[in-house]
Design a protein around this motif. Sequence first.
Motif, PDB file in Angstrom:
ATOM      1  N   ALA A 334       0.822  -1.207   0.000  1.00 46.24           N
ATOM      2  CA  ALA A 334       0.000   0.000   0.000  1.00 46.24           C
ATOM      3  C   ALA A 334       0.857   1.258   0.000  1.00 46.24           C
ATOM      4  N   LYS A 335       1.925   1.262   0.798  1.00 43.82           N
ATOM      5  CA  LYS A 335       2.808   2.431   0.858  1.00 43.82           C
ATOM      6  C   LYS A 335       3.550   2.617  -0.460  1.00 43.82           C
ATOM      7  N   ALA A 336       4.030   1.508  -1.043  1.00 47.59           N
ATOM      8  CA  ALA A 336       4.728   1.592  -2.326  1.00 47.59           C
ATOM      9  C   ALA A 336       3.802   2.167  -3.398  1.00 47.59           C
ATOM     10  N   LYS A 337       2.561   1.730  -3.393  1.00 44.06           N
ATOM     11  CA  LYS A 337       1.576   2.234  -4.359  1.00 44.06           C
ATOM     12  C   LYS A 337       1.354   3.729  -4.159  1.00 44.06           C
ATOM     13  N   ALA A 338       1.210   4.149  -2.899  1.00 46.64           N
ATOM     14  CA  ALA A 338       0.974   5.561  -2.602  1.00 46.64           C
ATOM     15  C   ALA A 338       2.146   6.429  -3.051  1.00 46.64           C
ATOM     16  N   ILE A 339       3.374   5.937  -2.842  1.00 45.92           N
ATOM     17  CA  ILE A 339       4.571   6.684  -3.244  1.00 45.92           C
ATOM     18  C   ILE A 339       4.589   6.874  -4.763  1.00 45.92           C
ATOM     19  N   ALA A 340       4.298   5.806  -5.504  1.00 46.12           N
ATOM     20  CA  ALA A 340       4.317   5.881  -6.965  1.00 46.12           C
ATOM     21  C   ALA A 340       3.229   6.822  -7.485  1.00 46.12           C
ATOM     22  N   LEU A 341       2.019   6.692  -6.964  1.00 45.66           N
ATOM     23  CA  LEU A 341       0.909   7.535  -7.419  1.00 45.66           C
ATOM     24  C   LEU A 341       1.176   8.999  -7.108  1.00 45.66           C
ATOM     25  N   ASN A 342       1.704   9.261  -5.915  1.00 46.92           N
ATOM     26  CA  ASN A 342       1.999  10.636  -5.515  1.00 46.92           C
ATOM     27  C   ASN A 342       3.060  11.250  -6.432  1.00 46.92           C
ATOM     28  N   GLU A 348      -5.632   7.695  -7.029  1.00 47.45           N
ATOM     29  CA  GLU A 348      -5.852   6.245  -7.091  1.00 47.45           C
ATOM     30  C   GLU A 348      -7.079   5.901  -7.922  1.00 47.45           C
ATOM     31  N   SER A 349      -8.103   6.749  -7.861  1.00 46.47           N
ATOM     32  CA  SER A 349      -9.338   6.476  -8.601  1.00 46.47           C
ATOM     33  C   SER A 349      -9.152   6.581 -10.113  1.00 46.47           C
ATOM     34  N   LYS A 350      -8.072   7.260 -10.567  1.00 49.53           N
ATOM     35  CA  LYS A 350      -7.821   7.426 -11.995  1.00 49.53           C
ATOM     36  C   LYS A 350      -6.832   6.402 -12.540  1.00 49.53           C
ATOM     37  N   ALA A 351      -6.257   5.584 -11.660  1.00 54.33           N
ATOM     38  CA  ALA A 351      -5.270   4.586 -12.092  1.00 54.33           C
ATOM     39  C   ALA A 351      -5.948   3.250 -12.351  1.00 54.33           C
ATOM     40  N   TYR A 352      -5.471   2.520 -13.343  1.00 54.93           N
ATOM     41  CA  TYR A 352      -6.019   1.198 -13.634  1.00 54.93           C
ATOM     42  C   TYR A 352      -4.901   0.270 -14.099  1.00 54.93           C
ATOM     43  N   ASP A 353      -5.232  -1.027 -14.231  1.00 54.14           N
ATOM     44  CA  ASP A 353      -4.232  -2.056 -14.563  1.00 54.14           C
ATOM     45  C   ASP A 353      -3.039  -1.974 -13.606  1.00 54.14           C
ATOM     46  N   SER A 373      -2.775   5.478 -16.652  1.00 53.77           N
ATOM     47  CA  SER A 373      -3.709   6.575 -16.368  1.00 53.77           C
ATOM     48  C   SER A 373      -3.550   7.656 -17.421  1.00 53.77           C
ATOM     49  N   GLY A 374      -4.667   8.184 -17.895  1.00 50.59           N
ATOM     50  CA  GLY A 374      -4.648   9.314 -18.816  1.00 50.59           C
ATOM     51  C   GLY A 374      -3.820   9.100 -20.068  1.00 50.59           C
ATOM     52  N   GLY A 375      -3.845   7.868 -20.611  1.00 50.77           N
ATOM     53  CA  GLY A 375      -3.110   7.587 -21.833  1.00 50.77           C
ATOM     54  C   GLY A 375      -1.622   7.369 -21.626  1.00 50.77           C
ATOM     55  N   MET A 376      -1.197   7.285 -20.367  1.00 46.57           N
ATOM     56  CA  MET A 376       0.211   7.049 -20.046  1.00 46.57           C
ATOM     57  C   MET A 376       0.363   5.750 -19.255  1.00 46.57           C
ATOM     58  N   GLU A 377       1.533   5.125 -19.406  1.00 43.71           N
ATOM     59  CA  GLU A 377       1.873   3.917 -18.643  1.00 43.71           C
ATOM     60  C   GLU A 377       3.070   4.243 -17.746  1.00 43.71           C
ATOM     61  N   TYR A 378       2.913   3.989 -16.430  1.00 39.77           N
ATOM     62  CA  TYR A 378       3.931   4.334 -15.449  1.00 39.77           C
ATOM     63  C   TYR A 378       4.570   3.080 -14.869  1.00 39.77           C
ATOM     64  N   SER A 379       5.858   3.157 -14.613  1.00 44.30           N
ATOM     65  CA  SER A 379       6.592   2.040 -14.025  1.00 44.30           C
ATOM     66  C   SER A 379       7.568   2.575 -12.983  1.00 44.30           C
ATOM     67  N   TYR A 380       7.531   1.979 -11.770  1.00 46.50           N
ATOM     68  CA  TYR A 380       8.396   2.430 -10.678  1.00 46.50           C
ATOM     69  C   TYR A 380       9.095   1.238 -10.022  1.00 46.50           C
ATOM     70  N   ILE A 389      12.551   6.064  -4.340  1.00 43.91           N
ATOM     71  CA  ILE A 389      12.322   5.675  -5.729  1.00 43.91           C
ATOM     72  C   ILE A 389      13.673   5.372  -6.379  1.00 43.91           C
ATOM     73  N   VAL A 390      13.873   4.122  -6.751  1.00 44.11           N
ATOM     74  CA  VAL A 390      15.122   3.681  -7.356  1.00 44.11           C
ATOM     75  C   VAL A 390      15.119   3.958  -8.854  1.00 44.11           C
ATOM     76  N   LYS A 391      13.947   3.762  -9.481  1.00 42.07           N
ATOM     77  CA  LYS A 391      13.837   3.932 -10.933  1.00 42.07           C
ATOM     78  C   LYS A 391      12.391   4.241 -11.278  1.00 42.07           C
TER      79      LYS A 391
END
Length: 398
Positions: A334-342, A348-353, A373-380, A389-391
């Motif tokens: 949960a914390k890792a997810k919050a760090i990436a989204l922030n 969180e409501s706008k993120a999927y997959d 989200s919003g036509g972009m793909e994010y990777s952390y 955040i390492v990468k």
Amino acid sequence: MTNEKMEQRLASALEKTAPDDVSGVLSRCEVRKGTVSSMKANHTIKKKWATLVAACLAVILLGGGGVLYQQANAAASVVSLDVNPSIELRVSRSEKVLACAPLNEDAKAILADMGGGADLKGAKLDVAVNAIVGSLVRNGYLSSISSAIMISVEDKNTARAEKLQRELTDAVDGVLQTSDAKASVLTQTLTQDAAREQQARENSISTGKAALVNRILAINPALQFDALAKLSVEELKDLAEAGAPAMPIGKDKALSIAAAAFSRDLADEIRYSEVDAELDESPAQYEVEITGQKGEEIEYKIDAYTGTILESKRETEEKTSAAQPTSSGDIGHAKAKAIALNHAGVSESKAYDMEIELDEEDGMLVYEVEFKSGGMEYSYEINAATGAIVKQEAEPDR
């Protein structure tokens, strides 16, 4: 309240709202010449009408109450939990479990101490999920870093599905942290699809797992649905990430190959075995660890597509802790997810997959967080101990 009592109450209420005023009506009538016919109150007719109206109202009220009861107890959402055991829960709008069903033999073992799922009926959804995930942990399904659990929510109401998805992700993450399990958590929301439901029924899997299989078939249509359905979520996830080049041999076949080699190498009986799928590695492989009755252990690496033994390494049962990645703490999924989204500036409501996986990179445990989200793909990649955040990467979603 019985139908008879309800009719009596409605009849009484009707009489009060329509009092007997025949005398008043007569007093207002003029006397005319000719034959005068006296008017008498016909209580029998009035009572019959009152009873009839009361009965109709009772039927309407009872019928409406039945509809409300049915709505409150109808399945609004279908939640499935998949590892290799596949378990399906039907849930009401108030997030109460209406039914819990094991979809394969492995799932029956997981629900064995819960009455096969019957004991979870009427429980709050988060309580039921905690119990199921706890049983998965106790039975060793979520013990390795490479293991994965998938949460799927199927609902006509998208907002409600996304809300449940977030709540269940947090609930599962809480159990995993408490038990020190290191499995990755995959989540998805689904809309109802009759064809997918039929595929799920025919292969004794959940609709969530059927959706994941269809995602792989979209990458490589030459593969077969029924063969893919037998793979674990961990294998399917890795296969999708690797581009699904071919059909892997599966964990059971890999273990069989390693067990035959173990018997030849040591002439000893197997005491313990564990198989991890590493289909996203190059070359794709199954890592099989086998420990014999005498305490000796051999680790085999089996080619995931040909079944060839790529490597074998003999070890003593006592391993040194230096060989294992260490961490002074674990921030949790949960914390890792919050760090990436922030960091991405995405709610969180706008993120999927969303996919969150704990992995090892150069002796360090990191959380790999991926979402769209919003036509972009994010990777952390996020340090599991510090939250640093390492990468991170962001690119258009193609």
